[in-house]
Scaffold this active site. Structure first.
Site, short mmCIF file in Angstrom:
data_model
loop_
_atom_site.label_atom_id
_atom_site.label_comp_id
_atom_site.label_asym_id
_atom_site.label_seq_id
_atom_site.Cartn_x
_atom_site.Cartn_y
_atom_site.Cartn_z
N GLY A 239 0.85 -1.23 0.01
CA GLY A 239 -0.05 0.15 0.15
C GLY A 239 0.65 1.30 -0.30
CD GLU A 273 0.85 -9.32 1.53
OE1 GLU A 273 0.34 -10.57 1.71
OE2 GLU A 273 -0.33 -8.49 1.55
N PRO A 274 4.71 -5.07 -0.72
CG PRO A 274 6.83 -4.32 -0.79
CD PRO A 274 6.16 -5.45 -0.23
N GLY A 275 3.76 -3.66 -3.65
CA GLY A 275 3.63 -3.83 -5.21
C GLY A 275 4.11 -2.48 -5.76
NE ARG A 276 -0.05 2.50 -6.04
CZ ARG A 276 -1.04 2.29 -6.98
NH1 ARG A 276 -1.25 2.83 -8.09
NH2 ARG A 276 -2.26 1.82 -6.34
CE1 TYR A 316 -8.45 1.41 -9.40
CE2 TYR A 316 -6.54 1.71 -10.62
CZ TYR A 316 -7.26 0.89 -9.82
OH TYR A 316 -7.12 -0.50 -9.68
CB CYS A 342 -15.18 2.85 -29.95
SG CYS A 342 -14.25 2.65 -31.37
CD GLU A 343 -16.19 2.46 -23.95
OE1 GLU A 343 -16.42 3.22 -23.19
OE2 GLU A 343 -16.31 1.34 -24.27
CE1 TYR A 371 -2.10 -3.56 -8.61
CE2 TYR A 371 -0.99 -1.44 -7.82
CZ TYR A 371 -1.36 -3.02 -7.73
OH TYR A 371 -1.17 -3.29 -6.49
C1 LIG Z 1 -2.54 -5.60 -4.14
C2 LIG Z 1 -2.22 -5.98 -3.02
C3 LIG Z 1 -0.79 -5.66 -2.53
C4 LIG Z 1 -0.07 -4.70 -2.94
O1 LIG Z 1 -0.44 -3.33 -2.88
P1 LIG Z 1 0.11 -2.06 -3.43
O2 LIG Z 1 -0.37 -0.92 -2.79
O3 LIG Z 1 0.43 -2.22 -4.92
O4 LIG Z 1 1.48 -2.05 -2.58
C5 LIG Z 1 -0.54 -6.09 -1.26
N1 LIG Z 1 -1.25 -7.20 -0.68
C6 LIG Z 1 -2.40 -7.52 -1.08
C7 LIG Z 1 -3.41 -8.50 -0.23
C8 LIG Z 1 -2.81 -6.83 -2.38
O5 LIG Z 1 -4.09 -7.24 -2.62
#
Ligand SMILES: *Cc1c(COP(=O)(O)O)cnc(C)c1O
Length: 416
Positions: A239, A273-276, A316, A342-343, A371
């Protein structure tokens, strides 16, 4: 921080001019910087080195195999949300004991595959799911580790589509129900509740919601302990926000300064669990101007990338900086940058002040790593873009551009 910078008025990815990459690979094109995303992973690891957490990169942010492989090679685990992501994780050789699996809707087939591989945890989101995992594990003659995903009911102050830790969201289990499930879990002979998991939302730029949620779950874990139940792991989710426009998100170090003391004191083994945070600013989407269209009211720059390539603006109302690949000091004008789809929702930016553009000009959509491609689709029978990975001076194709055959690969023409 990212490795996309202007040198002599030309945009570079690490040490390669982006226009040179485009000559070979065409547009629309996703260009990734290895140093950027690996650097982000290492920064987080360093900030938290005191407690040596298991950092499970969130695969859904960007699931390209080369991205996953590079991170797994640096010691990352993976956070998955489907059987398909489990497949990807195993493809790149991620050790199962570094895989955690969240999702409110895990199917029988997905659960069975994950149990057989021996992943570290299921992050369980409901009692029926826990019972299902127990039943499947029993059938397989295995005992499986789970963590309960708690919905701590905190307000992360982000876009409401990416808020996941409020009681109105579908995610996780409220404290009271979770307490009851844990106290009664003795009857579930093939699962062991070893951890507590939270993930409160995405693109969160301040520390307070994390601190609040972590405090709440640690208090909960303490109560469990008093009742004789010991929890070993705390998964604090992802997050962390990044800079798209003028946000001032906490750095890895500032985040650690806020949460590390609490985590350390808890004595729990920490997962995150970092993604972004890892991949967000590590890619650009390069697109070419097809037409410049003036209407009585507006000016539209029509480009060859659309919402099928990058849906964040449409989905978003997300802001992405857009810059020409070559810096031009000339007159500026206010335009909408739109795709060919076409949107009316098919836009990359609205009312943006940019140097005057003409057909054939190249633009970079910044911070498109998270994403971006992972949400790309074939809408309008558009072929998904190619992806390339830059590491210093080397450029490698990590996903080829789709072709017409890819579009119809799974279809049958039947006589009717
Ligand atoms: C999507 C997700 C993440 C990653 O979120 P980011 O905002 O990209 O860091 C981590 N944990 C879970 C369970 C998720 O669904």
């Amino acid at each position: 921080m990212h490795e996309f910078n202007f040198k002599d008025r030309r945009l570079y990815c690490e040490n390669v001019p982006v226009d040179r990459i485009v000559k070979e690979f065409k547009t629309p094109l996703y260009v990734y910087s290895y140093a950027t995303f690996v650097g982000h992973f290492l920064k987080l690891q360093k900030a938290f080195k005191d407690i040596d957490p298991l950092i499970c990169y969130s695969v859904k942010a960007n699931s390209n195999l080369s991205v996953l492989k590079a991170l797994v090679d640096k010691g990352a685990g993976l956070d998955i949300v489907s059987g398909g992501e489990l497949f990807r994780a195993l493809q790149v050789g991620c050790p199962p004991e570094r895989i955690v699996y969240a999702s409110v809707g895990k199917t029988e087939v997905e659960i069975e595959a994950a149990i057989k591989k021996g992943i570290l945890f299921f992050n369980v989101e409901s009692l029926p799911e826990l019972e299902n995992i127990n039943r499947i594990a029993a059938r397989l003659g295995k005992c499986t580790r789970v963590a309960l995903r708690i919905n701590p009911d905190v307000e992360p102050r982000t876009h409401h589509y990416i808020t996941t830790g409020k009681l109105t969201n579908k995610f996780g289990i409220d404290f009271q129900t979770a307490g009851k499930i844990i106290l009664e879990s003795g009857r579930l002979s093939h699962v062991r509740i070893k951890g507590i998991h939270i993930h409160i939302g995405s693109q969160i730029t301040i520390g307070a919601p994390f601190v609040e949620a972590i405090r709440k779950v640690i208090a909960f874990i303490r109560k469990l302990k008093a009742a004789g139940i010991s929890i070993e792991y705390l998964n604090i989710g992802g997050g962390l926000g990044i800079i798209y426009k003028n946000e001032r998100p906490q750095t890895a170090q500032q985040y650690a300064d806020k949460v590390l003391p609490i985590l350390k004191k808890s004595g729990l083994r920490i997962i995150m669990e970092p993604g972004r945070f890892i991949i967000g600013s590590a890619a650009i989407l390069v697109t070419r101007v097809l037409y410049v269209k003036k209407t009585p009211l507006k000016k539209f720059v029509i480009v060859d990338a659309g919402m099928n390539d990058l849906i964040r603006p449409a989905l978003y109302s997300a802001h992405h900086e857009i810059v020409p690949l070559t810096f031009s000091p000339g007159a500026k004008e206010k335009v909408d940058i739109v795709g060919p789809i076409c949107e009316s929702g098919d836009f990359l930016a609205k009312e943006r002040v940019l140097p005057a553009m003409k057909e054939g000009d190249l633009l970079a959509v910044m911070c498109a790593g998270a994403y971006g491609f992972s949400m790309a689709s074939n809408y309008n029978s558009r072929k998904r873009a190619a992806e390339v990975l830059v590491k210093n001076k080397a450029v490698k194709l990590i996903r080829r551009r789709e072709n017409n055959d890819d579009l119809v690969r799974n279809e049958f023409i039947v006589e009717t």
